[in-house]
Design an enzyme around this catalytic site. Structure first.
Site, PDB file in Angstrom:
ATOM      1  N   ASN A   1       0.873  -1.175   0.000  1.00  0.00           N
ATOM      2  CA  ASN A   1       0.000   0.000   0.000  1.00  0.00           C
ATOM      3  C   ASN A   1       0.910   1.225   0.000  1.00  0.00           C
ATOM      4  O   ASN A   1       1.532   1.539   1.023  1.00  0.00           O
ATOM      5  CB  ASN A   1      -0.913  -0.012   1.229  1.00  0.00           C
ATOM      6  CG  ASN A   1      -1.860   1.179   1.272  1.00  0.00           C
ATOM      7  OD1 ASN A   1      -1.487   2.292   0.909  1.00  0.00           O
ATOM      8  ND2 ASN A   1      -3.073   0.968   1.739  1.00  0.00           N
TER       9      ASN A   1
ATOM     10  N   GLU B   1      -3.930   1.985  -2.877  1.00  0.00           N
ATOM     11  CA  GLU B   1      -4.012   3.419  -2.577  1.00  0.00           C
ATOM     12  C   GLU B   1      -3.125   4.231  -3.525  1.00  0.00           C
ATOM     13  O   GLU B   1      -2.295   5.030  -3.103  1.00  0.00           O
ATOM     14  CB  GLU B   1      -3.662   3.714  -1.115  1.00  0.00           C
ATOM     15  CG  GLU B   1      -4.842   3.574  -0.175  1.00  0.00           C
ATOM     16  CD  GLU B   1      -4.657   4.334   1.133  1.00  0.00           C
ATOM     17  OE1 GLU B   1      -5.142   5.481   1.214  1.00  0.00           O
ATOM     18  OE2 GLU B   1      -4.055   3.769   2.059  1.00  0.00           O
TER      19      GLU B   1
ATOM     20  N   ASP C   1      -4.191  -4.887   0.881  1.00  0.00           N
ATOM     21  CA  ASP C   1      -4.532  -4.295   2.175  1.00  0.00           C
ATOM     22  C   ASP C   1      -5.964  -4.695   2.488  1.00  0.00           C
ATOM     23  O   ASP C   1      -6.908  -4.167   1.922  1.00  0.00           O
ATOM     24  CB  ASP C   1      -4.373  -2.771   2.092  1.00  0.00           C
ATOM     25  CG  ASP C   1      -4.736  -2.071   3.387  1.00  0.00           C
ATOM     26  OD1 ASP C   1      -5.180  -2.751   4.338  1.00  0.00           O
ATOM     27  OD2 ASP C   1      -4.590  -0.837   3.452  1.00  0.00           O
TER      28      ASP C   1
ATOM     29  N   ASN D   1      -7.352  -4.401   5.480  1.00  0.00           N
ATOM     30  CA  ASN D   1      -7.898  -3.568   6.551  1.00  0.00           C
ATOM     31  C   ASN D   1      -8.577  -4.405   7.632  1.00  0.00           C
ATOM     32  O   ASN D   1      -9.661  -4.076   8.108  1.00  0.00           O
ATOM     33  CB  ASN D   1      -8.865  -2.519   5.981  1.00  0.00           C
ATOM     34  CG  ASN D   1      -8.146  -1.218   5.643  1.00  0.00           C
ATOM     35  OD1 ASN D   1      -7.305  -0.741   6.408  1.00  0.00           O
ATOM     36  ND2 ASN D   1      -8.469  -0.650   4.497  1.00  0.00           N
TER      37      ASN D   1
ATOM     38  N   ASP E   1      -1.977  -6.139   5.999  1.00  0.00           N
ATOM     39  CA  ASP E   1      -1.652  -6.460   4.606  1.00  0.00           C
ATOM     40  C   ASP E   1      -1.372  -7.957   4.525  1.00  0.00           C
ATOM     41  O   ASP E   1      -0.502  -8.470   5.243  1.00  0.00           O
ATOM     42  CB  ASP E   1      -0.444  -5.657   4.133  1.00  0.00           C
ATOM     43  CG  ASP E   1      -0.664  -4.164   4.297  1.00  0.00           C
ATOM     44  OD1 ASP E   1      -1.219  -3.547   3.386  1.00  0.00           O
ATOM     45  OD2 ASP E   1      -0.301  -3.631   5.374  1.00  0.00           O
TER      46      ASP E   1
ATOM     47  N   ASP F   1       2.743   4.647   5.155  1.00  0.00           N
ATOM     48  CA  ASP F   1       2.559   4.126   6.513  1.00  0.00           C
ATOM     49  C   ASP F   1       2.484   2.600   6.525  1.00  0.00           C
ATOM     50  O   ASP F   1       2.394   1.991   7.593  1.00  0.00           O
ATOM     51  CB  ASP F   1       1.325   4.745   7.192  1.00  0.00           C
ATOM     52  CG  ASP F   1       0.120   4.868   6.270  1.00  0.00           C
ATOM     53  OD1 ASP F   1       0.151   4.327   5.156  1.00  0.00           O
ATOM     54  OD2 ASP F   1      -0.866   5.524   6.674  1.00  0.00           O
ATOM     55  N   HIS F   2       2.543   1.983   5.345  1.00  0.00           N
ATOM     56  CA  HIS F   2       2.630   0.531   5.221  1.00  0.00           C
ATOM     57  C   HIS F   2       4.044   0.136   4.781  1.00  0.00           C
ATOM     58  O   HIS F   2       4.767   0.945   4.185  1.00  0.00           O
ATOM     59  CB  HIS F   2       1.661   0.013   4.155  1.00  0.00           C
ATOM     60  CG  HIS F   2       0.222   0.215   4.466  1.00  0.00           C
ATOM     61  ND1 HIS F   2      -0.631  -0.820   4.762  1.00  0.00           N
ATOM     62  CD2 HIS F   2      -0.534   1.346   4.499  1.00  0.00           C
ATOM     63  CE1 HIS F   2      -1.849  -0.343   4.973  1.00  0.00           C
ATOM     64  NE2 HIS F   2      -1.815   0.969   4.814  1.00  0.00           N
TER      65      HIS F   2
END
Length: 261
Positions: free
Chosen positions: A7, A34, A147, A149, A218, A247-248
């Site tokens: 991501n 993303e 991802d 989530n 993930d 941030d991943h």
């Protein structure tokens, strides 16, 4: 064959970090999430220069998924998750790379929960479960990567008591993930690291990365046809600590396939 998911949290703003990681690790196939870019703003030329070809499903400002392949063109076989013709969010794409059907997905976040966004997440998850069953019935070698989530268990989240009411950890979402696994999918990272604290995401706030206050959201799920080929699964967590990072962190699996390494 190395297949990764990442991501990128905005492909154009994170392009230098993505290209540096591709150059260093040279995965055979990569699912990106993303993108946060419309279809015509995907950096195809830079990706090609790095030795990769791509298929992508962009969307202005939000979402967006892509599949990259090194040294070959990924053969797109579908975009958009079946089950809702009115769903216009760019969250799903399928392509064949090296004889493997790769499904790249970005499952909705769902917050705040309860509410319409959480309802959409659960509906999307149900559609994924139905479609994943069809993929298994095909007998193909399939990877579901992206991802999701969702933190499947308490081991997958720093201080789980703080996440009880969050859409990434609510019982309904965790139950949906486990129903997906019960179809026969292999959770590659957890299979290779049973009982280990291992994260793929660290928030930008409160020094989460330096404190290792992370989440495992993930995932790479392997069909029964691929599971015996699993040789390694890791997180390239150092990418999260780099310059202007997502941030991943990238997550990857190594598969020992006939005719490929």
């Amino acid at each position: 064959m190395r297949i990764a998911t990442f991501n990128v949290n905005g492909i154009n703003s994170r392009l230098p970090a993505l290209l540096a990681w591709l150059e260093r690790t040279r995965p055979d196939a990569v699912c990106l999430q993303e993108l946060k870019a419309p279809q015509d703003k995907f950096p195809e030329a830079a990706i090609n220069e790095a030795g990769y070809q791509a298929v992508w499903h962009g969307q202005k400002s939000w979402n967006g998924v892509a599949i990259l392949a090194r040294g070959e063109a990924p053969v797109e076989v579908g975009r958009g998750l079946p089950g809702d013709p009115d769903d216009e969010q760019s969250r799903y794409i399928e392509a064949v790379v090296g004889g493997v059907l790769i499904a790249g997905l970005y499952l909705p976040n769902g917050n705040p929960a309860p509410g319409p966004k959480f309802d959409y997440k659960l509906q999307w998850f149900e559609r994924l479960i139905v479609h994943a069953a069809r993929l298994l019935d095909s007998g193909a070698a399939v990877v579901l990567a992206g991802d999701f989530n969702v933190m499947p268990t308490e081991l997958d989240v720093y201080k789980p008591e703080r996440w009880v009411d969050d859409a990434l950890f609510r019982p309904e979402v965790r139950a949906a993930f486990h129903r997906l696994l019960e179809q026969g999918w292999c959770d590659a990272l957890r299979t290779m690291h049973p009982g280990e604290k291992i994260y793929t995401f660290w928030d930008y706030f409160r020094n989460a990365y330096s404190r290792d206050a992370g989440l495992r959201i993930d995932h790479l799920l392997l069909s029964p046809a691929l599971a015996p080929a699993l040789k390694a699964a890791e997180v390239d967590r150092d990418v999260r600590g780099g310059d202007k990072p997502s941030d991943h962190a990238p997550v990857w699996v190594e598969l020992e396939l006939e005719g490929r390494s």
